[in-house]
Write a protein that holds these residues in place. Structure first.
Motif, PDB file in Angstrom:
ATOM      1  N   ALA A  84       0.861  -1.184   0.000  1.00 27.99           N
ATOM      2  CA  ALA A  84       0.000   0.000   0.000  1.00 27.99           C
ATOM      3  C   ALA A  84       0.897   1.234   0.000  1.00 27.99           C
ATOM      4  O   ALA A  84       1.816   1.331   0.818  1.00 27.99           O
ATOM      5  CB  ALA A  84      -0.892   0.006   1.231  1.00 27.99           C
ATOM      6  N   VAL A  85       0.667   2.145  -0.929  1.00 29.78           N
ATOM      7  CA  VAL A  85       1.494   3.345  -1.068  1.00 29.78           C
ATOM      8  C   VAL A  85       0.625   4.545  -1.442  1.00 29.78           C
ATOM      9  O   VAL A  85      -0.502   4.376  -1.909  1.00 29.78           O
ATOM     10  CB  VAL A  85       2.581   3.171  -2.150  1.00 29.78           C
ATOM     11  N   PRO A  86       1.154   5.765  -1.264  1.00 28.05           N
ATOM     12  CA  PRO A  86       0.428   6.941  -1.746  1.00 28.05           C
ATOM     13  C   PRO A  86       0.168   6.818  -3.255  1.00 28.05           C
ATOM     14  O   PRO A  86       0.951   6.185  -3.976  1.00 28.05           O
ATOM     15  CB  PRO A  86       1.393   8.097  -1.456  1.00 28.05           C
ATOM     16  N   ASP A  87      -0.898   7.415  -3.731  1.00 30.58           N
ATOM     17  CA  ASP A  87      -1.289   7.315  -5.142  1.00 30.58           C
ATOM     18  C   ASP A  87      -0.168   7.706  -6.102  1.00 30.58           C
ATOM     19  O   ASP A  87      -0.011   7.094  -7.151  1.00 30.58           O
ATOM     20  CB  ASP A  87      -2.531   8.167  -5.426  1.00 30.58           C
ATOM     21  N   ASN A  88       0.619   8.747  -5.751  1.00 36.73           N
ATOM     22  CA  ASN A  88       1.652   9.195  -6.685  1.00 36.73           C
ATOM     23  C   ASN A  88       2.798   8.193  -6.827  1.00 36.73           C
ATOM     24  O   ASN A  88       3.616   8.314  -7.738  1.00 36.73           O
ATOM     25  CB  ASN A  88       2.195  10.570  -6.299  1.00 36.73           C
ATOM     26  N   LEU A  89       2.862   7.191  -5.948  1.00 36.70           N
ATOM     27  CA  LEU A  89       3.930   6.186  -6.021  1.00 36.70           C
ATOM     28  C   LEU A  89       3.453   4.865  -6.614  1.00 36.70           C
ATOM     29  O   LEU A  89       4.209   3.898  -6.657  1.00 36.70           O
ATOM     30  CB  LEU A  89       4.526   5.934  -4.635  1.00 36.70           C
ATOM     31  N   LYS A  90       2.221   4.829  -7.098  1.00 29.40           N
ATOM     32  CA  LYS A  90       1.699   3.611  -7.700  1.00 29.40           C
ATOM     33  C   LYS A  90       2.154   3.523  -9.152  1.00 29.40           C
ATOM     34  O   LYS A  90       2.072   4.494  -9.897  1.00 29.40           O
ATOM     35  CB  LYS A  90       0.169   3.590  -7.643  1.00 29.40           C
ATOM     36  N   PRO A  91       2.631   2.329  -9.561  1.00 31.57           N
ATOM     37  CA  PRO A  91       2.991   2.159 -10.970  1.00 31.57           C
ATOM     38  C   PRO A  91       1.729   2.138 -11.819  1.00 31.57           C
ATOM     39  O   PRO A  91       0.617   1.995 -11.287  1.00 31.57           O
ATOM     40  CB  PRO A  91       3.710   0.812 -10.989  1.00 31.57           C
ATOM     41  N   VAL A 126      10.282   9.420 -11.014  1.00 28.03           N
ATOM     42  CA  VAL A 126       9.121  10.154 -11.527  1.00 28.03           C
ATOM     43  C   VAL A 126       8.236  10.705 -10.413  1.00 28.03           C
ATOM     44  O   VAL A 126       7.437  11.600 -10.655  1.00 28.03           O
ATOM     45  CB  VAL A 126       8.278   9.305 -12.514  1.00 28.03           C
ATOM     46  N   ALA A 127       8.373  10.166  -9.189  1.00 29.26           N
ATOM     47  CA  ALA A 127       7.568  10.665  -8.063  1.00 29.26           C
ATOM     48  C   ALA A 127       8.244  10.269  -6.757  1.00 29.26           C
ATOM     49  O   ALA A 127       9.011   9.302  -6.709  1.00 29.26           O
ATOM     50  CB  ALA A 127       6.158  10.086  -8.114  1.00 29.26           C
ATOM     51  N   ASN A 128       7.942  11.052  -5.688  1.00 25.42           N
ATOM     52  CA  ASN A 128       8.490  10.715  -4.372  1.00 25.42           C
ATOM     53  C   ASN A 128       7.521  11.129  -3.281  1.00 25.42           C
ATOM     54  O   ASN A 128       6.601  11.909  -3.504  1.00 25.42           O
ATOM     55  CB  ASN A 128       9.868  11.355  -4.171  1.00 25.42           C
ATOM     56  N   ALA A 129       7.760  10.567  -2.107  1.00 24.83           N
ATOM     57  CA  ALA A 129       6.995  10.899  -0.903  1.00 24.83           C
ATOM     58  C   ALA A 129       7.936  10.724   0.276  1.00 24.83           C
ATOM     59  O   ALA A 129       8.874   9.931   0.218  1.00 24.83           O
ATOM     60  CB  ALA A 129       5.786   9.981  -0.756  1.00 24.83           C
ATOM     61  N   THR A 130       7.693  11.484   1.346  1.00 27.65           N
ATOM     62  CA  THR A 130       8.572  11.429   2.516  1.00 27.65           C
ATOM     63  C   THR A 130       7.761  11.095   3.767  1.00 27.65           C
ATOM     64  O   THR A 130       7.457  11.978   4.563  1.00 27.65           O
ATOM     65  CB  THR A 130       9.320  12.773   2.683  1.00 27.65           C
TER      66      THR A 130
END
Length: 164
Positions: free
Chosen positions: A22-29, A93-97
């Protein structure tokens, strides 16, 4: 013979990932991709002082399967090389912290491949569950320009391929 084949099949499946995290939407392939395998990484992020700030030059990490066996390495590019000699290079292409004390989680798209092994068809890579790896907030000034530092990190990498 049946026991041997069952053991070989089970061993092959154990190195493949079963459930995407499970990941934030912006980190989904992309939805057209499926999780093919995963590897735990342990190593260092390498930084160089440019005279005012630490700049990432690349990772130096080993990749391990679920049993703890080393199955590859991860180095500048960023590149992931599997024990069969195949490799994939990615472009973020995207990141989250989610953890401000650790390097960000990433989604990368494959930008190059080498070899005919397990990395041949990788189309996306996720770096998740990171611990550590950040550069020091201090110690880089003009008198330290050109110096390098290493910061220990762990992460889990998920490798996706296009669904057939």
């Amino acid at each position: 013979m049946r026991l041997f084949l069952a053991t070989v099949i089970a061993a092959g499946l154990s190195s493949k990932a079963q459930n995407p995290p499970a990941v934030p939407d912006n980190l989904k392939p992309p939805g057209t991709e499926k999780l093919a395998r995963q590897a735990r990484a342990e190593g260092e992020q390498i930084y160089s002082c440019d005279g005012s700030t630490w700049v990432l030059t690349g990772p130096d990490a080993k990749l391990f399967d679920e049993s703890g066996k080393q199955v590859g390495s991860h180095f500048a590019g960023p590149t992931w090389k599997w024990s069969d000699g195949s490799s994939v290079t990615g472009r973020p292409v995207a990141n989250a912290t989610p953890d401000p004390d650790s390097i960000p989680w990433l989604l990368l798209t494959a930008s190059g491949h080498q070899g005919d092994g397990v990395m041949k068809d990788v189309s996306s890579i996720q770096r998740l569950a990171t611990k550590g790896g950040k550069a020091s907030a201090t110690g880089c000034d003009e008198s330290h320009k050109g110096e390098k530092t290493r910061s220990h990190y762990t992460a889990v990498y998920y490798f996706y391929t296009r669904a057939q």
